[in-house]
Design a protein around this motif. Structure first.
Motif, PDB file in Angstrom:
ATOM      1  N   ALA A  62      -3.611  -6.638  19.354  1.00  0.00           N
ATOM      2  CA  ALA A  62      -4.501  -6.674  18.196  1.00  0.00           C
ATOM      3  C   ALA A  62      -4.853  -5.252  17.753  1.00  0.00           C
ATOM      4  O   ALA A  62      -4.843  -4.942  16.557  1.00  0.00           O
ATOM      5  CB  ALA A  62      -5.773  -7.458  18.514  1.00  0.00           C
ATOM      6  N   GLU A  63      -5.145  -4.394  18.723  1.00  0.00           N
ATOM      7  CA  GLU A  63      -5.478  -2.997  18.407  1.00  0.00           C
ATOM      8  C   GLU A  63      -4.278  -2.291  17.774  1.00  0.00           C
ATOM      9  O   GLU A  63      -4.422  -1.571  16.788  1.00  0.00           O
ATOM     10  CB  GLU A  63      -5.900  -2.276  19.681  1.00  0.00           C
ATOM     11  N   LEU A  64      -3.098  -2.520  18.330  1.00  0.00           N
ATOM     12  CA  LEU A  64      -1.883  -1.925  17.784  1.00  0.00           C
ATOM     13  C   LEU A  64      -1.618  -2.440  16.375  1.00  0.00           C
ATOM     14  O   LEU A  64      -1.288  -1.674  15.478  1.00  0.00           O
ATOM     15  CB  LEU A  64      -0.694  -2.226  18.694  1.00  0.00           C
ATOM     16  N   SER A  65      -1.788  -3.745  16.190  1.00  0.00           N
ATOM     17  CA  SER A  65      -1.592  -4.338  14.866  1.00  0.00           C
ATOM     18  C   SER A  65      -2.565  -3.738  13.854  1.00  0.00           C
ATOM     19  O   SER A  65      -2.185  -3.403  12.739  1.00  0.00           O
ATOM     20  CB  SER A  65      -1.772  -5.851  14.945  1.00  0.00           C
ATOM     21  N   GLN A  66      -3.805  -3.574  14.276  1.00  0.00           N
ATOM     22  CA  GLN A  66      -4.824  -2.983  13.397  1.00  0.00           C
ATOM     23  C   GLN A  66      -4.464  -1.536  13.062  1.00  0.00           C
ATOM     24  O   GLN A  66      -4.575  -1.106  11.913  1.00  0.00           O
ATOM     25  CB  GLN A  66      -6.186  -3.051  14.073  1.00  0.00           C
ATOM     26  N   ALA A  67      -4.013  -0.789  14.077  1.00  0.00           N
ATOM     27  CA  ALA A  67      -3.629   0.613  13.845  1.00  0.00           C
ATOM     28  C   ALA A  67      -2.434   0.696  12.903  1.00  0.00           C
ATOM     29  O   ALA A  67      -2.403   1.546  12.006  1.00  0.00           O
ATOM     30  CB  ALA A  67      -3.314   1.298  15.172  1.00  0.00           C
ATOM     31  N   LEU A  68      -1.450  -0.182  13.090  1.00  0.00           N
ATOM     32  CA  LEU A  68      -0.284  -0.192  12.203  1.00  0.00           C
ATOM     33  C   LEU A  68      -0.683  -0.551  10.781  1.00  0.00           C
ATOM     34  O   LEU A  68      -0.194   0.035   9.815  1.00  0.00           O
ATOM     35  CB  LEU A  68       0.775  -1.169  12.727  1.00  0.00           C
ATOM     36  N   SER A  69      -1.576  -1.511  10.659  1.00  0.00           N
ATOM     37  CA  SER A  69      -2.059  -1.910   9.338  1.00  0.00           C
ATOM     38  C   SER A  69      -2.786  -0.758   8.658  1.00  0.00           C
ATOM     39  O   SER A  69      -2.565  -0.469   7.483  1.00  0.00           O
ATOM     40  CB  SER A  69      -2.983  -3.123   9.466  1.00  0.00           C
ATOM     41  N   ALA A  70      -3.646  -0.083   9.409  1.00  0.00           N
ATOM     42  CA  ALA A  70      -4.375   1.070   8.858  1.00  0.00           C
ATOM     43  C   ALA A  70      -3.395   2.168   8.477  1.00  0.00           C
ATOM     44  O   ALA A  70      -3.548   2.813   7.428  1.00  0.00           O
ATOM     45  CB  ALA A  70      -5.390   1.591   9.875  1.00  0.00           C
ATOM     46  N   ASN A  71      -2.371   2.366   9.305  1.00  0.00           N
ATOM     47  CA  ASN A  71      -1.354   3.375   9.012  1.00  0.00           C
ATOM     48  C   ASN A  71      -0.601   3.021   7.734  1.00  0.00           C
ATOM     49  O   ASN A  71      -0.331   3.886   6.902  1.00  0.00           O
ATOM     50  CB  ASN A  71      -0.389   3.503  10.189  1.00  0.00           C
ATOM     51  N   ASP A  72      -0.253   1.738   7.573  1.00  0.00           N
ATOM     52  CA  ASP A  72       0.441   1.293   6.366  1.00  0.00           C
ATOM     53  C   ASP A  72      -0.427   1.510   5.136  1.00  0.00           C
ATOM     54  O   ASP A  72       0.057   1.977   4.095  1.00  0.00           O
ATOM     55  CB  ASP A  72       0.841  -0.189   6.477  1.00  0.00           C
ATOM     56  N   GLU A  73      -1.713   1.184   5.249  1.00  0.00           N
ATOM     57  CA  GLU A  73      -2.627   1.386   4.122  1.00  0.00           C
ATOM     58  C   GLU A  73      -2.726   2.859   3.775  1.00  0.00           C
ATOM     59  O   GLU A  73      -2.701   3.236   2.601  1.00  0.00           O
ATOM     60  CB  GLU A  73      -4.014   0.836   4.455  1.00  0.00           C
TER      61      GLU A  73
END
Length: 141
Positions: A62-73
């Motif tokens: 979940a943390e990795l997914s959130q970090a990837l999402s933030a990175n994509d944004e």
């Protein structure tokens, strides 16, 4: 009597052996019970450890997914910003190019005008020299 005594001894030994066998069977049952209890405890600990590991893995995912999402944004924002900067720089470059072309055109016009005036001045100088030469000849004559 000796036979009787031998028989008694044999019966006592048999009774002693039965008691030892019963004690051994009781010990075996105690050990089996302890072993089942220990297996259950280990199984519960293993299950708990597995569940804890799964929960940790889900949290990390979940943390990795959130970090990837933030990175994509952030990447999308950065690309938008870069596109906007490129547009601004293109406009600035076009304005600069127009100013340079205008200045070059003005310079070319000034040079052409100066050449024309130089030509006129050289023609006048030629006329004055000719007139001066004529007056000199008249004075000397």
């Amino acid at each position: 009597t000796a036979a009787l005594e031998g028989r008694r001894e044999a019966e006592q030994q048999a009774a002693e052996s039965r008691r030892s066998l019963m004690t051994a069977n009781e010990k075996i049952q105690e050990l089996e019970t302890a072993m089942r209890t220990l297996k259950g405890s280990l199984s519960a600990e293993a299950t708990s450890a597995i569940e804890e590991e799964r929960a940790m893995r889900r949290a990390i995912e979940a943390e990795l997914s959130q970090a990837l999402s933030a990175n994509d944004e952030q990447k999308v924002r950065h690309e938008g910003h870069m596109t906007e900067l490129r547009k601004e720089k293109d406009v600035e470059f076009e304005q600069l190019e127009l100013r340079v072309r205008t200045a070059m055109t003005r310079k070319d016009g000034v040079i052409d005008d100066l050449r024309y005036k130089l030509g006129l001045a050289e023609a006048r100088v030629g006329e004055y020299e000719s007139l001066l030469e004529k007056q000199r000849k008249e004075l000397l004559a």
